[in-house]
Design a protein around this motif. Sequence first.
Motif, short mmCIF file in Angstrom:
data_model
loop_
_atom_site.label_atom_id
_atom_site.label_comp_id
_atom_site.label_asym_id
_atom_site.label_seq_id
_atom_site.Cartn_x
_atom_site.Cartn_y
_atom_site.Cartn_z
N CYS A 157 4.97 24.39 18.99
CA CYS A 157 4.04 23.27 18.90
C CYS A 157 3.19 23.27 17.63
N LEU A 158 2.48 24.37 17.35
CA LEU A 158 1.57 24.36 16.21
C LEU A 158 2.30 24.33 14.87
N ASP A 159 3.47 24.98 14.80
CA ASP A 159 4.25 24.92 13.57
C ASP A 159 4.76 23.51 13.31
N VAL A 160 4.98 22.73 14.37
CA VAL A 160 5.41 21.34 14.22
C VAL A 160 4.22 20.44 13.89
N LEU A 161 3.16 20.54 14.69
CA LEU A 161 2.03 19.62 14.54
C LEU A 161 1.24 19.84 13.26
N SER A 162 1.25 21.07 12.73
CA SER A 162 0.50 21.34 11.50
C SER A 162 1.05 20.58 10.31
N ASN A 163 2.26 20.04 10.45
CA ASN A 163 2.82 19.23 9.37
C ASN A 163 2.13 17.87 9.23
N ALA A 164 1.30 17.53 10.20
CA ALA A 164 0.52 16.30 10.08
C ALA A 164 -0.37 16.33 8.84
N ALA A 165 -0.75 17.54 8.41
CA ALA A 165 -1.58 17.65 7.21
C ALA A 165 -0.84 17.11 5.98
N PHE A 166 0.46 17.37 5.89
CA PHE A 166 1.24 16.81 4.78
C PHE A 166 1.32 15.29 4.87
N LEU A 167 1.46 14.78 6.08
CA LEU A 167 1.53 13.34 6.28
C LEU A 167 0.24 12.67 5.80
N ILE A 168 -0.90 13.24 6.17
CA ILE A 168 -2.20 12.67 5.79
C ILE A 168 -2.35 12.67 4.27
N VAL A 169 -2.09 13.82 3.65
CA VAL A 169 -2.27 13.92 2.20
C VAL A 169 -1.26 13.04 1.47
N GLY A 170 -0.02 12.99 1.95
CA GLY A 170 1.00 12.17 1.30
C GLY A 170 0.65 10.70 1.33
N VAL A 171 0.25 10.20 2.49
CA VAL A 171 -0.13 8.79 2.60
C VAL A 171 -1.35 8.50 1.76
N TRP A 172 -2.33 9.37 1.82
CA TRP A 172 -3.57 9.21 1.05
C TRP A 172 -3.26 9.15 -0.44
N GLY A 173 -2.41 10.04 -0.92
CA GLY A 173 -2.06 10.05 -2.32
C GLY A 173 -1.33 8.80 -2.76
N LEU A 174 -0.40 8.32 -1.93
CA LEU A 174 0.35 7.11 -2.28
C LEU A 174 -0.57 5.88 -2.28
N ILE A 175 -1.50 5.82 -1.34
CA ILE A 175 -2.47 4.72 -1.33
C ILE A 175 -3.32 4.76 -2.59
N PHE A 176 -3.78 5.95 -2.94
CA PHE A 176 -4.61 6.10 -4.15
C PHE A 176 -3.87 5.60 -5.38
N LEU A 177 -2.60 5.96 -5.52
CA LEU A 177 -1.85 5.63 -6.72
C LEU A 177 -1.43 4.17 -6.79
N THR A 178 -1.41 3.48 -5.65
CA THR A 178 -0.97 2.09 -5.64
C THR A 178 -2.12 1.10 -5.56
N HIS A 179 -3.37 1.58 -5.57
CA HIS A 179 -4.54 0.70 -5.55
C HIS A 179 -5.26 0.81 -6.89
N GLU A 180 -5.28 -0.29 -7.61
CA GLU A 180 -5.86 -0.30 -8.95
C GLU A 180 -7.34 0.06 -8.94
N ASN A 181 -8.07 -0.32 -7.90
CA ASN A 181 -9.50 -0.01 -7.85
C ASN A 181 -9.73 1.50 -7.85
N SER A 182 -8.91 2.21 -7.10
CA SER A 182 -9.04 3.68 -7.06
C SER A 182 -8.74 4.27 -8.42
N LEU A 183 -7.71 3.78 -9.08
CA LEU A 183 -7.35 4.30 -10.39
C LEU A 183 -8.41 3.99 -11.43
N GLN A 184 -9.00 2.82 -11.35
CA GLN A 184 -10.03 2.46 -12.32
C GLN A 184 -11.27 3.32 -12.17
N ARG A 185 -11.64 3.62 -10.92
CA ARG A 185 -12.81 4.46 -10.68
C ARG A 185 -12.58 5.87 -11.20
N SER A 186 -11.33 6.33 -11.19
CA SER A 186 -11.04 7.70 -11.62
C SER A 186 -10.67 7.78 -13.10
#
Length: 271
Positions: free
Chosen positions: A48-77
Amino acid sequence: MNRSRIWAASGQVALAGGVVFFLLPPIPQDPAYHNFADQRALLGLPHCLDVLSNAAFLIVGVWGLIFLTHENSLQRSGGFPASSERWTYFFFFVGVFLTAFGSAYYHLAPDNARLVYDRLPMAIGFMALLAAVISERVDAQLGTRLLAPLIVLGIASVLYWRWTELHGRDDLRLYGLVQFGSILTIVLLAIFWASRYTRGVDIFAVAGLYGLAKLFEWLDGPIFALGNVVSGHTLKHLAAAAACYWVLRMLGLRSPELGSVQEPAIAEPRA
């Protein structure tokens, strides 16, 4: 450093990797690798924990892709003075995102066949991050041009291992070079070439967190034996996801160094 010297240095790195590959004997996949310390199931979910701990990759992956595809985020950085550099990080976070599914699938019933799906997205992530560091520290155009060949090399390393395993010649050498060679090269580039962005030292934190993840992996059983609460491999997932998050954090906080507003050509190594 001119382009001819950069290509010569790149050729030397590739040659060194080839020499290491041919000098080392074939490295088989240890069958015991799949025997993780935490075998507990919860609500019918094995490991269970070895499977569910992969949710951390899902969160970071989605967050990173959203950051890179939103111009407002890129402009602020501060964005990317070399706009093509965005693609290197895009594929890095694609690799992180896919790792969540590949690793979870593998840990449901660990074996060599499923391990392919765990390692493929990881190889994409390693190679994309290497291309990103080359873009930022050596040559923006070179990093972008190397992105596709590096990703192909990463994927080929996993497929080569699987092919040799199926034909009775189990050999992890190429995948080992992709994983550890990419991290070593990133660290060396960070030591000898300055970044064109602030927060350049963050890449050492990324490497350090990944090193911590590998330590947790190695201590899987001893950590679980401390109280049967969490295993080293579960902590490995969380530490590796933290390394990926640190890349995202770096992108969000950094800005171009003075004089790097225009698309750069070639960076000079540190004196």
